[in-house]
Design a protein around this motif. Sequence first.
Motif, PDB file in Angstrom:
ATOM      1  N   ALA A  70       0.827  -1.212   0.000  1.00 54.27           N
ATOM      2  CA  ALA A  70       0.000   0.000   0.000  1.00 54.27           C
ATOM      3  C   ALA A  70       0.857   1.257   0.000  1.00 54.27           C
ATOM      4  N   ARG A  71       2.027   1.201   0.624  1.00 51.00           N
ATOM      5  CA  ARG A  71       2.930   2.361   0.594  1.00 51.00           C
ATOM      6  C   ARG A  71       3.426   2.622  -0.828  1.00 51.00           C
ATOM      7  N   TYR A  72       3.683   1.556  -1.579  1.00 54.11           N
ATOM      8  CA  TYR A  72       4.122   1.733  -2.966  1.00 54.11           C
ATOM      9  C   TYR A  72       2.992   2.265  -3.846  1.00 54.11           C
ATOM     10  N   VAL A  73       1.761   1.920  -3.521  1.00 54.06           N
ATOM     11  CA  VAL A  73       0.614   2.420  -4.275  1.00 54.06           C
ATOM     12  C   VAL A  73       0.349   3.884  -3.923  1.00 54.06           C
ATOM     13  N   GLU A  74       0.535   4.238  -2.671  1.00 59.24           N
ATOM     14  CA  GLU A  74       0.219   5.583  -2.188  1.00 59.24           C
ATOM     15  C   GLU A  74       1.217   6.635  -2.681  1.00 59.24           C
ATOM     16  N   ARG A  75       2.468   6.261  -2.854  1.00 60.08           N
ATOM     17  CA  ARG A  75       3.501   7.238  -3.212  1.00 60.08           C
ATOM     18  C   ARG A  75       3.215   7.954  -4.529  1.00 60.08           C
ATOM     19  N   PRO A  76       2.906   7.264  -5.646  1.00 58.91           N
ATOM     20  CA  PRO A  76       2.602   7.999  -6.881  1.00 58.91           C
ATOM     21  C   PRO A  76       1.372   8.893  -6.754  1.00 58.91           C
ATOM     22  N   ARG A  77       0.386   8.458  -5.963  1.00 60.42           N
ATOM     23  CA  ARG A  77      -0.808   9.275  -5.774  1.00 60.42           C
ATOM     24  C   ARG A  77      -0.466  10.565  -5.036  1.00 60.42           C
ATOM     25  N   GLN A  78       0.372  10.471  -4.020  1.00 60.61           N
ATOM     26  CA  GLN A  78       0.752  11.672  -3.285  1.00 60.61           C
ATOM     27  C   GLN A  78       1.613  12.599  -4.141  1.00 60.61           C
TER      28      GLN A  78
ATOM     29  N   GLU B 193       4.544  -0.739  -9.975  1.00 62.87           N
ATOM     30  CA  GLU B 193       4.206  -1.901 -10.802  1.00 62.87           C
ATOM     31  C   GLU B 193       5.084  -3.104 -10.460  1.00 62.87           C
ATOM     32  N   GLN B 194       6.353  -2.850 -10.177  1.00 66.20           N
ATOM     33  CA  GLN B 194       7.275  -3.938  -9.906  1.00 66.20           C
ATOM     34  C   GLN B 194       7.078  -4.553  -8.524  1.00 66.20           C
ATOM     35  N   ASN B 195       6.803  -3.719  -7.533  1.00 71.73           N
ATOM     36  CA  ASN B 195       6.900  -4.190  -6.151  1.00 71.73           C
ATOM     37  C   ASN B 195       5.589  -4.524  -5.463  1.00 71.73           C
ATOM     38  N   VAL B 196       4.457  -4.058  -5.958  1.00 71.24           N
ATOM     39  CA  VAL B 196       3.198  -4.290  -5.244  1.00 71.24           C
ATOM     40  C   VAL B 196       2.885  -5.777  -5.167  1.00 71.24           C
ATOM     41  N   LYS B 197       2.901  -6.450  -6.287  1.00 66.40           N
ATOM     42  CA  LYS B 197       2.598  -7.891  -6.274  1.00 66.40           C
ATOM     43  C   LYS B 197       3.634  -8.657  -5.465  1.00 66.40           C
ATOM     44  N   MET B 198       4.898  -8.248  -5.605  1.00 65.36           N
ATOM     45  CA  MET B 198       5.959  -8.953  -4.896  1.00 65.36           C
ATOM     46  C   MET B 198       5.739  -8.884  -3.384  1.00 65.36           C
TER      47      MET B 198
ATOM     48  N   ILE C 278       9.916  12.093 -11.145  1.00 65.56           N
ATOM     49  CA  ILE C 278       9.905  11.222  -9.969  1.00 65.56           C
ATOM     50  C   ILE C 278       8.633  10.395  -9.942  1.00 65.56           C
ATOM     51  N   GLN C 279       7.525  10.973 -10.393  1.00 65.93           N
ATOM     52  CA  GLN C 279       6.260  10.243 -10.429  1.00 65.93           C
ATOM     53  C   GLN C 279       6.347   9.059 -11.388  1.00 65.93           C
ATOM     54  N   CYS C 280       6.975   9.252 -12.544  1.00 70.00           N
ATOM     55  CA  CYS C 280       7.136   8.134 -13.493  1.00 70.00           C
ATOM     56  C   CYS C 280       7.948   7.005 -12.869  1.00 70.00           C
ATOM     57  N   GLU C 281       9.032   7.364 -12.181  1.00 65.20           N
ATOM     58  CA  GLU C 281       9.848   6.347 -11.526  1.00 65.20           C
ATOM     59  C   GLU C 281       9.057   5.636 -10.416  1.00 65.20           C
ATOM     60  N   ALA C 282       8.261   6.395  -9.678  1.00 61.68           N
ATOM     61  CA  ALA C 282       7.464   5.806  -8.585  1.00 61.68           C
ATOM     62  C   ALA C 282       6.413   4.852  -9.136  1.00 61.68           C
TER      63      ALA C 282
ATOM     64  N   ALA D 141      10.095  22.608 -10.307  1.00 53.58           N
ATOM     65  CA  ALA D 141       9.639  21.627  -9.322  1.00 53.58           C
ATOM     66  C   ALA D 141       8.595  20.700  -9.940  1.00 53.58           C
ATOM     67  N   HIS D 142       7.718  21.254 -10.774  1.00 51.51           N
ATOM     68  CA  HIS D 142       6.690  20.451 -11.456  1.00 51.51           C
ATOM     69  C   HIS D 142       7.345  19.410 -12.359  1.00 51.51           C
ATOM     70  N   GLU D 143       8.345  19.821 -13.138  1.00 46.24           N
ATOM     71  CA  GLU D 143       9.037  18.887 -14.038  1.00 46.24           C
ATOM     72  C   GLU D 143       9.750  17.795 -13.252  1.00 46.24           C
ATOM     73  N   GLN D 144      10.450  18.176 -12.199  1.00 43.72           N
ATOM     74  CA  GLN D 144      11.181  17.194 -11.402  1.00 43.72           C
ATOM     75  C   GLN D 144      10.224  16.200 -10.743  1.00 43.72           C
ATOM     76  N   LEU D 145       9.120  16.698 -10.221  1.00 41.17           N
ATOM     77  CA  LEU D 145       8.145  15.794  -9.598  1.00 41.17           C
ATOM     78  C   LEU D 145       7.483  14.884 -10.628  1.00 41.17           C
TER      79      LEU D 145
END
Length: 172
Positions: free
Chosen positions: A24-32, A150-155, A141-145, A134-138
């Motif tokens: 859930a933490r991995y899911v929440e990070r891109p949303r935040q 995608e990689q870690n939630v199922k794991m 970071i959002q794409c990486e998050a 700041a918008h561009e950098q975030l």
Amino acid sequence: MWLKIVGSLMVVIAGATIGFNLAARYVERPRQIRQLISCLASLKAHINYAALPLPEALSKCTGGVSGPVADLFQAMGRILVTNGWLTPQAAMNQALTETTKLVLRKPEKEVLAVFSANLGGMNREEQHKSLDLAHEQLSLIQCEAEKLCEQNVKMYRYLGICGGLGVVIILI
């Protein structure tokens, strides 16, 4: 016999809960991060076009956003109102420590620190450029998050359940 079954079930449920909480933490990070981007865009409009004072702009930029990100900007605005001698960067650092449910990592916090250091100390054009940066950098970071999500939630979900099952097998 029943005691072993109930105990085993509790261990599996505990392992699954831990795995699902980590996922859930991995899911929440891109949303935040998306909410941060939204608040920064709204803040840019409030600063550049409405010409609101910074504490008021920070309080109003959370329209349509709820949760820890809204609490962060509300806390920063409140801190600037109550402690007028604080810089925006110090207010942001204090608001980050007050807001406990944020799942932001170091890169997002560094972007926020640089953004808040430039906030209020420049003219509107420079603040506009700083908000765009700041918008561009975030966004990056959002794409990486999202990729990490995608990689870690199922794991983590499977790892929690399988870890609980593994402990049960070892104990029995």
